[in-house]
Design a protein around this motif. Structure first.
Motif, PDB file in Angstrom:
ATOM      1  N   PRO A   1       0.811  -1.222   0.000  1.00 27.55           N
ATOM      2  CA  PRO A   1       0.000   0.000   0.000  1.00 27.55           C
ATOM      3  C   PRO A   1       0.842   1.268   0.000  1.00 27.55           C
ATOM      4  O   PRO A   1       0.407   2.310  -0.503  1.00 27.55           O
ATOM      5  N   CYS A   2       2.035   1.181   0.562  1.00 27.86           N
ATOM      6  CA  CYS A   2       2.875   2.369   0.631  1.00 27.86           C
ATOM      7  C   CYS A   2       3.252   2.828  -0.783  1.00 27.86           C
ATOM      8  O   CYS A   2       3.136   3.999  -1.130  1.00 27.86           O
ATOM      9  N   PHE A   3       3.691   1.872  -1.610  1.00 27.01           N
ATOM     10  CA  PHE A   3       4.006   2.215  -2.999  1.00 27.01           C
ATOM     11  C   PHE A   3       2.766   2.723  -3.718  1.00 27.01           C
ATOM     12  O   PHE A   3       2.801   3.707  -4.451  1.00 27.01           O
ATOM     13  N   SER A   4       1.666   2.021  -3.512  1.00 25.02           N
ATOM     14  CA  SER A   4       0.453   2.379  -4.230  1.00 25.02           C
ATOM     15  C   SER A   4      -0.029   3.769  -3.833  1.00 25.02           C
ATOM     16  O   SER A   4      -0.444   4.564  -4.679  1.00 25.02           O
ATOM     17  N   ASN A   5       0.044   4.055  -2.539  1.00 20.29           N
ATOM     18  CA  ASN A   5      -0.374   5.386  -2.092  1.00 20.29           C
ATOM     19  C   ASN A   5       0.525   6.468  -2.681  1.00 20.29           C
ATOM     20  O   ASN A   5       0.054   7.563  -3.017  1.00 20.29           O
ATOM     21  N   ALA A   6       1.813   6.172  -2.821  1.00 21.30           N
ATOM     22  CA  ALA A   6       2.728   7.174  -3.383  1.00 21.30           C
ATOM     23  C   ALA A   6       2.364   7.463  -4.837  1.00 21.30           C
ATOM     24  O   ALA A   6       2.283   8.626  -5.253  1.00 21.30           O
ATOM     25  N   VAL A   7       2.116   6.405  -5.603  1.00 21.63           N
ATOM     26  CA  VAL A   7       1.768   6.601  -7.021  1.00 21.63           C
ATOM     27  C   VAL A   7       0.435   7.341  -7.132  1.00 21.63           C
ATOM     28  O   VAL A   7       0.286   8.294  -7.902  1.00 21.63           O
ATOM     29  N   ASN A   8      -0.532   6.922  -6.334  1.00 23.69           N
ATOM     30  CA  ASN A   8      -1.839   7.587  -6.388  1.00 23.69           C
ATOM     31  C   ASN A   8      -1.754   9.035  -5.923  1.00 23.69           C
ATOM     32  O   ASN A   8      -2.447   9.909  -6.449  1.00 23.69           O
ATOM     33  N   ASP A   9      -0.886   9.278  -4.948  1.00 22.09           N
ATOM     34  CA  ASP A   9      -0.713  10.655  -4.479  1.00 22.09           C
ATOM     35  C   ASP A   9      -0.134  11.520  -5.602  1.00 22.09           C
ATOM     36  O   ASP A   9      -0.578  12.649  -5.825  1.00 22.09           O
ATOM     37  N   ALA A  10       0.835  10.966  -6.319  1.00 21.83           N
ATOM     38  CA  ALA A  10       1.437  11.737  -7.413  1.00 21.83           C
ATOM     39  C   ALA A  10       0.375  12.069  -8.464  1.00 21.83           C
ATOM     40  O   ALA A  10       0.270  13.209  -8.923  1.00 21.83           O
TER      41      ALA A  10
END
Ligand code: MCN
Length: 781
Positions: free
Chosen positions: A742-751
């Motif tokens: 989720p950490c990676f996914s949240n970073a991509v979605n945040d971008a």
């Protein structure tokens, strides 16, 4: 700290090098394929090329007549000679369609075993497969779990109308009331895509029947379970079967139970009277080894204006594949159990529907339900923050459980043991320099660049056990024997396959008995050596297997103390044990060593009246609860607007697994787990087409990162011991996988959120991200 530490120097907590590695690094490891048995025959499996088809006829005559072919087996050859496999970890409400070892009249996934050839060598066996003629009548297939529920969808099993295998649900608190009075409601449809474990060693099994004993060398994580399963299927007593797990080149959860072709291989060895070996090709491993995930989660959260989450509800559709595999239920159930994550969410509801599809079965794969849960909870936390215009770190802080709330009974019925979640988050924010990254993000956005910051706060259940809360036995055995020479033998029912348990259990025993670590041998993975065991999976070795050893050490020390008292003519209560010596309290010179106590114990001289000779103890430990490790992760990614490619600028992982036994091994596990998490979030996906063909079943199509793509990890830790574990240790091996995705996914979605994109599914490969940007016309900006 290295091996050979002086006695008295604590080994628990020391970064001792893995004693396993020297042999592996020099190529001296012994895997199934390395076991030299004269006259070993090779087995190859004819697998279904269809996702769904009726078998009209199988003609094996030409294959059987080829020189070098010893036997060709079909379901007919097994009829009446094998029993159905026992259900393991199957929920009581589940329908249980039959699953013959070799297909009888129907195949339901590409890769399903249809026939087996046993030949002088693997080349002849492969040729013979091509000579078998199967008359298939293809049927419409359904490989998508949502489509499988549609009216009129192809039906897999008459026992499962509508393709539903089972449903499970729970609800706690006033969920609907919370949604009715919420300031904001967020909804997300989150897919946890199907995955392959891709262990370096493909599945492998070698069986030999000799002198009335069937010996099986298997790349397994659970030798005792494999023995019992084979005993049932082959109608043999357990005492006639010996399972040995030699070196195992990774398992990641998918080598935890017997496969159909394993049983056929053992059957072949029994009936031919020759050793028979099965080693899957990489392509077979993709189609015919259980896969992970395959979940569609519709999740909603109700939040107050300040970001407090009032309720969460989730409908999960679990894609089981074509048959109920051992422990199939585990992931879907665990996802539900961890629905509220590390947060204080008072009301929650979970509804699980598990469906059959024309695809390989899913079952536990690293994390087994917990990565799915963390993904949906953590993506939801970000969605709440975005909806309310709040900082995602702040929203998490407002909802995290506080230390004084432990032990914490969750809405799903678990009881979290201990945690300092907010402290972990604070430390992560400070060390990462969060404020600086947010500032940088503002600048990047102004310049049209994509920079994303992702969070993950998580907890998970580590340690399959206690038995009362698990699908099949949650205990573990551990024996400790001080030999007549004073050397120590530890026997464990866990079965390591890359985790370094020989090192860690030797550290524990050396500390507990006050002997040099070199004097401790750790034996495992052989049912003839270790009388009972459950195995290594679910991050259970330390949390469940560890106490079985520490308790046995306590029992041995207790007995040794009484022997020492007798030898020293003192009362047992007056004997002090330290650094391998038993001394009379207040008279340190009146002492005997553990070695001399052991010698007396076996010579049976000077023992207290009625005491049995020998110096050993066994414990079967059934823990009172799971352990609940936790962590706080932060990830920063840059995304190239033109190509969709992500570059991880920084990844910080703080883990808390209670007492750390070997920090170097923990670090290795975390690096491995984070790398797997990176692979899952950024590139991995098993895809089936509408006919049930696996489209990504090779290493050309399935992303396995090399050192080139893998980000640099910054790891950190806090220590919050588990109150119910004898040395306070919690499991750790799956945590980085759980928290990392989720950490990676949240970073991509945040971008991507700067362009108003609210959600992209995993995997966030360059192509998928580019497609999203392209669909929104953003790559042309
Ligand atoms: N450890 C420690 N102190 C702690 C916790 C753990 O020193 N507080 C150490 C243990 O002693 C062990 C290692 O860390 O050496 C992992 O321990 P644990 O968390 O108990 O997990 P298990 O040993 O039960 O391993 C199972 C776990 C799972 S579920 C998967 S999936 C996975 C994993 O291990 N598969 C692996 N790591 C793997 N590593 C390798 N190389 N190969 C796999 O297939």
């Amino acid at each position: 700290m290295v091996q050979g530490a002086p006695v008295g120097q604590r080994l628990i907590g020391a970064a001792v090098r893995r004693r396993e590695d020297a042999a592996l690094l020099r190529g001296d490891g012994r895997f199934v394929d390395d076991v030299p048995l004269p006259k070993t025959a090779a087995m190859a499996v004819l697998r279904s090329p269809h996702g769904h088809a009726v078998i009209r006829a199988i003609d094996t005559h030409r294959a059987a007549a080829l020189p070098g072919v010893l036997a060709v087996l079909t379901a007919r050859d097994l009829e009446g000679r094998v029993a159905p496999e026992p259900p393991i970890g199957v929920p009581s409400q589940a329908v249980r369609p039959p699953r013959p070892l070799l297909a009888t009249d129907r195949v339901r996934y590409v890769g399903e075993p249809v026939a087996a050839v046993i030949a002088e060598n693997r080349y002849v066996a492969a040729d013979a497969l091509e000579a078998i003629r199967v008359d298939y009548d293809p049927l419409p297939a359904v490989a998508d779990p949502e489509a499988a529920l549609e009216p009129g969808a192809p039906q897999l099993h008459p026992e499962a109308p509508g393709n539903v295998a089972y449903r499970w649900s729970w609800s706690h608190g006033d969920v609907d009331g919370a949604f009715a009075r919420a300031h904001a409601v967020v909804s997300l449809r989150l897919v946890n895509q199907r995955l392959a474990a891709v262990a370096m060693e493909t599945r492998a099994l070698l069986a030999e029947y000799r002198g009335g004993t069937l010996t099986v060398w298997a790349g397994t994580q659970a030798p005792h379970r494999l023995r019992s399963t084979l005993a049932v299927i082959l109608k043999l007593p357990e005492s006639s079967i010996r399972v040995i797990a030699p070196d195992v080149g990774g398992g990641f959860g998918v080598k935890g139970s017997a496969y159909r072709d394993d049983a056929v291989c053992a059957f072949a060895a029994l009936s031919l009277g020759r050793p028979v070996k099965l080693v899957l090709t990489r392509a077979e491993d993709f189609t015919s080894t259980v896969q992970g995930r395959g979940q569609v989660n519709d999740v909603e959260a109700a939040a107050a204006a300040d970001g407090t989450v009032l309720a969460i509800r989730c409908r999960t559709l679990a894609d089981l594949g074509a048959y109920l595999e051992a422990l199939t239920a585990y992931p879907g159930v665990l996802t539900g159990r961890l629905l509220t994550g590390p947060y204080r969410i008072p009301a929650a509801r979970y509804e699980l529907t598990s469906v059959f599809t024309n695809a390989m079965s899913t079952a536990p794969y690293r994390g087994a339900g917990r990565p799915e849960a963390a993904y949906l909870v953590e993506r939801t936390m970000d969605a709440v923050a975005r909806r309310l215009g709040l900082d995602p770190a702040e929203v998490r802080r407002r909802n995290l459980l506080r230390p004084e709330q432990f032990p914490y009974p969750t809405p799903s019925g678990l009881v979290y043991d201990s945690g300092q979640y907010e402290a972990a988050l604070d430390r992560a924010l400070e060390l990462v320099g969060y404020a600086r990254f947010r500032e940088e993000q503002r600048t990047a956005r102004a310049a049209g660049r994509l920079l994303g910051i992702g969070f993950s706060c998580f907890t998970e259940t580590a340690g399959v056990g206690p038995s009362k809360l698990t699908a099949s036995g949650g205990w573990e055995s551990g024996a400790v024997r001080v030999e007549p020479t004073g050397k120590v033998t530890v026997l464990t029912g866990t079965s390591p396959h890359g985790q370094g348990l020989e090192t860690v259990f030797a550290q524990i025993a050396a500390d507990g008995l006050g002997v040099p670590m070199e004097d401790v041998a750790v034996l495992h993975g052989d049912t003839a050596v270790v009388s009972a065991g459950v195995g290594t999976f679910g991050s259970r070795s330390v949390s469940v297997g560890g106490p079985a050893i520490t308790r046995s050490i306590d029992k041995v020390v207790d007995k040794a103390r009484r022997i020492a008292a007798s030898l020293l003519e003192a009362a047992a209560e007056d004997i002090v044990f330290s650094d391998g010596r038993f001394a009379v309290r207040g008279s340190p010179d009146r002492a005997v060593t553990l070695q001399s106590v052991a010698a007396a114990a076996y010579a049976a001289k000077g023992l207290p009246d009625g005491m049995e000779p020998g110096l050993e103890a066994t414990t079967v430990w059934d823990p009172p609860n799971f352990t609940f490790p936790f962590g706080a992760y932060i990830c920063v990614v840059d995304i190239d607007v033109d190509t969709g490619e992500s570059k991880t600028r920084s990844f910080y992982a703080l883990d808390d697994c209670g007492t750390r036994i070997n920090p170097m091994i923990i670090e290795g596990q975390i690096h491995g787990g984070l790398t797997e998490a990176f692979a899952v979030a950024m590139g991995q996906q098993l895809t089936y087409d509408e006919q049930g063909n696996l489209l990504s079943g090779s290493l050309m199509d399935y992303f396995v990162p090399t050192a080139v793509e893998t980000p640099k990890w910054e790891t950190d830790y806090t220590v919050t011991p588990s109150p119910h574990h004898p040395i306070g240790a919690k499991g750790v091996a799956e945590s980085p996988h759980v928290g990392g995705i989720p950490c990676f996914s949240n970073a991509v979605n945040d971008a991507l959120s700067q362009f108003g994109i609210t959600h992209v599914d995993m995997p966030h490969s360059a192509f998928n991200v580019w497609k999203t940007l392209h669909a929104n016309g953003l790559d042309k900006r």
